[in-house]
Scaffold this motif. Structure first.
Motif, mmCIF file in Angstrom:
data_model
loop_
_atom_site.group_PDB
_atom_site.id
_atom_site.type_symbol
_atom_site.label_atom_id
_atom_site.label_comp_id
_atom_site.label_asym_id
_atom_site.label_seq_id
_atom_site.Cartn_x
_atom_site.Cartn_y
_atom_site.Cartn_z
ATOM 1 N N TYR A 147 1.566 -7.043 6.217
ATOM 2 C CA TYR A 147 2.785 -6.038 5.812
ATOM 3 C C TYR A 147 2.293 -5.493 4.390
ATOM 4 O O TYR A 147 1.992 -6.351 3.410
ATOM 5 N N THR B 157 11.762 -0.455 3.310
ATOM 6 C CA THR B 157 11.294 -0.835 4.574
ATOM 7 C C THR B 157 9.768 -1.566 4.673
ATOM 8 O O THR B 157 8.818 -1.098 4.265
ATOM 9 N N THR B 158 9.955 -2.834 4.920
ATOM 10 C CA THR B 158 8.317 -3.321 5.210
ATOM 11 C C THR B 158 7.567 -2.787 6.363
ATOM 12 O O THR B 158 7.957 -2.751 7.337
ATOM 13 N N VAL B 159 6.189 -2.337 5.943
ATOM 14 C CA VAL B 159 5.416 -1.529 7.056
ATOM 15 C C VAL B 159 4.127 -2.333 7.284
ATOM 16 O O VAL B 159 3.345 -2.708 6.578
ATOM 17 N N LYS B 160 3.829 -2.627 8.734
ATOM 18 C CA LYS B 160 2.542 -3.180 9.111
ATOM 19 C C LYS B 160 1.432 -2.265 8.796
ATOM 20 O O LYS B 160 1.433 -1.027 9.456
ATOM 21 N N TRP B 161 0.662 -2.660 7.958
ATOM 22 C CA TRP B 161 -0.728 -1.694 7.665
ATOM 23 C C TRP B 161 -1.938 -2.374 8.244
ATOM 24 O O TRP B 161 -2.852 -1.703 8.263
ATOM 25 N N THR C 212 -1.930 4.889 3.287
ATOM 26 C CA THR C 212 -0.974 4.461 4.127
ATOM 27 C C THR C 212 -1.244 3.593 5.138
ATOM 28 O O THR C 212 -0.243 3.122 6.011
#
Length: 684
Positions: A605, A617-621, A664
């Motif tokens: 993340y 917002t924590t985003v799964k990379w 991204t």
């Protein structure tokens, strides 16, 4: 042109301050009768002992738990740990002073507290404290040191310093509270004595084998020189007593017992007392093949088993497993209760074995300090390389340089003697020539910092750039905090004082260590560096690493000569045992945060920096990168200005996998090297 932002070592892993400020014992606020607080207030008034000091002594000894009258390892009893053994007789002295029977002093908490107060007052009278002096907390330091009944003045200081640390930080229990107060003790005759195992002039013979530890030798009759078997097992113990009390007990000729290491509850501080090659008396028939680690506390009270203790002890166990070739599993890491011929119950049902073993298997090396992504462009071509420090008996340094699509197939030795066991090994461009160099923090009692400069094809000889920085278990880091293009060194004390020190690079050495922050990153948190606002100066970051309700990310920005006020930049990131890292993953010149779950899900993340916070917002990379036991970090492996994720698989494959950043997200993992960074080596 390479960005000046720096990623630091993210790592796991003491100081007096303030002015005297206290009130007379009889100024304590009213408390309900029949409570523990009332017992302390009454005893303090009767014997003219400062109530807060009396509570701090009791809390340091027992966490205010009388353990139903059961004895400690040193045969001490109750909240105040009144002791009766061949060399310590505070229990009998309390009986004489109070007229109370010994059995009541052992088993009745209010009587035990009264006995402790009487002993403290008796010691104060022997020290010649006047009525006026007794009203000052600062004057009681020699009395507290005497209460320890330590084998020598150095160990007595270890005990007294902890009590005064409690007074400075405060005590907040349900039963009794002590407000934090900036007290500076009058050390008296102890001013000329260093606390046990520390100080710039400690003899070489007093150096621990494990770098983050201090060395205090157990009494020679409490262990046997040499071993009759090879080391196959690490044994986890619980002291059934306090940290300083256990250190003192192992120095006591009447003890007949010892352990190789002792770990402190509050901050994970470690003392080595028996050499690993000698046989400590801790596990009966298992002694010849076991290394013993004692943990401060009592088996029936889980409050002693802090996250700082778990992490520090796990790092020590990882070091021992790597050093002696032991599996990092319950086959080689066992409780005292599991050893043959023993009737002990420690570490008991409150010890979290699953969490402990997960921590033992986390991290990348260097004494288990949870290294996480130093810059590693050793050639100066804009692409980050990889390095492995063998440590052990060879102390070699190998580098595999990046081609942009792989790390050069054959690793090359760049230095044949750098990085001893237990040292923290990092990298950074300390002379500002565009090539990253390697840096070693020796820690321990020497606390030296060595540098080996990169020539672009090798590292020069190790040179001492500082002779007293990041002593003991402090956390060392490297980064450019003043924005001059040269990386500096940083030390987080990572204890209850939570100070941050900086020594700026001159290009040929590091200047004096100066305090840049006086409260940042407490025990149990993960400190880091990164230029999170893009001004060219590295800032300090700490991941609180709590549960879902307490996993904040806190930042203190660099002003070039100090770090500013802490600010919360994210309120839910890097939960529990996840492994957080810092780097510029989208190439905007501001460092971002990334966390690896490193479990069966293997998720990654990220939260990118806005310059004033990390995107809410924590985003799964990436949804499959870094399994349990592997070591992840960030590096710009292909030189495009965006940090990628890198993992050393360790284990039986010793591969390196890279997942490139698109700005991204991270692409699928690709193997960039198939044999680099062996088990037990430190990798960056």
């Amino acid at each position: 042109m390479r960005l000046t932002r720096r990623r630091c070592a993210l790592v796991l892993v003491a100081v007096l301050a303030g002015q005297v400020a206290t009130a007379p014992a009889d100024a304590a606020p009213p408390v309900p009768p029949g409570t523990l607080a009332a017992d302390f207030a009454r005893a303090a008034t009767e014997f003219d002992v400062p109530r807060d000091l009396l509570v701090a002594v009791g809390y340091g000894e027992s966490r205010l738990d009388g353990h139903s009258g059961l004895p400690s390892q040193a045969n001490g009893f109750g909240v105040m740990h009144l002791v009766s053994n061949p060399t310590q007789h505070s229990l009998e002295r309390a009986a004489t002073l109070t007229g109370e029977p010994v059995d009541r002093l052992r088993s009745v908490t209010s009587v035990n507290i009264r006995g402790g107060a009487a002993v403290l007052r008796d010691l104060a009278d022997r020290e010649g404290l006047t009525a006026a002096a007794r009203d000052r907390l600062s004057a009681w330091y020699p009395v507290v040191a005497g209460y320890s009944a330590a084998a020598d003045g150095s160990t007595a200081r270890l005990y007294a310093d902890h009590v005064y640390d409690l007074l400075r930080t405060g005590i907040a229990t349900a039963a009794v509270r002590v407000a934090a107060q900036p007290v500076r003790p009058d050390l008296g005759r102890y001013a000329s004595i260093s606390p046990a195992g520390v100080g710039p002039h400690a003899a070489a013979a007093a150096l621990p084998e494990y770098g983050p530890a201090r060395w205090i030798s157990a009494y020679g009759g409490n262990y046997q020189a040499g071993r009759s078997s090879r080391i196959t097992t690490v044994v986890v113990h619980v002291t059934q007593g306090s940290y300083a009390g256990t250190v003192s007990w192992f120095q006591n000729p009447s003890a007949g017992v010892s352990a190789h290491y002792v770990v402190k509850s509050s901050n994970g501080e470690i003392t080595q007392m028996v050499r690993e090659g000698d046989t400590a008396y801790h596990a009966r028939s298992a002694n010849p093949y076991a290394v013993g680690i004692e943990h401060e506390g009592f088996v029936d009270n889980p409050a002693w088993f802090t996250d700082a203790m778990y992490r520090s002890s796990a790092a020590l166990t990882r070091y021992l497993c790597d050093k002696y070739g032991l599996p990092k599993t319950r086959a080689a890491i066992r409780g005292h209760n599991e050893m043959p011929g023993n009737d002990h119950t420690d570490p008991g049902p409150n010890w979290n074995w699953n969490y402990y073993i997960s921590l033992v298997n986390a991290g990348g090396g260097s004494g288990g300090r949870y290294l996480a992504g130093s810059p590693t462009d050793f050639t100066g071509d804009g692409r980050d390389d990889v390095v492995s420090f063998t440590q052990g008996s060879l102390n070699d340094v190998y580098v595999a340089t990046s081609t942009g699509t792989a790390f050069a197939g054959t690793s090359v030795k760049w230095n044949d003697f750098f990085g001893l066991n237990g040292e923290t090994l990092l990298s950074g461009d300390v002379n500002g020539d565009g090539r990253d160099d390697v840096v070693a923090f020796t820690h321990g009692t020497l606390a030296d910092v060595y540098v080996a400069l990169s020539t672009g094809t090798s590292f020069g000889g190790g040179l001492k750039w500082h002779d007293w920085f990041a002593p003991g278990a402090e956390v060392g880091a490297v980064g450019d905090v003043n924005g001059d293009g040269r990386d500096d060194i940083i030390a987080f004390t990572h204890d209850t004082n939570a100070d941050v020190y900086v020594a700026l690079s001159t290009g040929t050495g590091f200047g004096p260590g100066l305090k840049w922050h006086e409260y940042f990153s407490i025990p149990g948190e993960f400190p880091a560096l990164g230029d999170v606002n893009g001004d060219g100066r590295d800032d300090i970051i700490t991941f609180t690493q709590g549960p879902l309700t307490a996993s904040d990310v806190i930042v203190s920005l660099s002003a070039g000569s100090g770090f500013g006020a802490p600010q919360t930049w994210h309120d839910l990131f890097a939960v529990g045992t996840e492994q957080p890292r810092v780097g510029d993953i989208n190439g905007d010149g501001r460092d971002d945060i990334v966390t690896f779950t490193c479990n069966a899900d293997a998720d990654v993340y990220a939260a990118t920096s806005t310059g004033t916070g990390f995107a809410g917002t924590t985003v799964k990379w990436n949804d499959y990168f870094c399994l349990a036991g592997e070591f992840p970090y960030l590096a710009d492996a292909n030189g495009d200005g965006r940090d990628d994720i890198v993992v050393f698989t360790k284990g039986s494959t010793n591969d390196i996998h890279v997942s490139l950043s698109t700005g991204t997200g991270f692409l699928g993992a690709t193997k960039w090297h198939d044999f680099f960074g062996l088990n037990g080596e430190t990798t960056l």
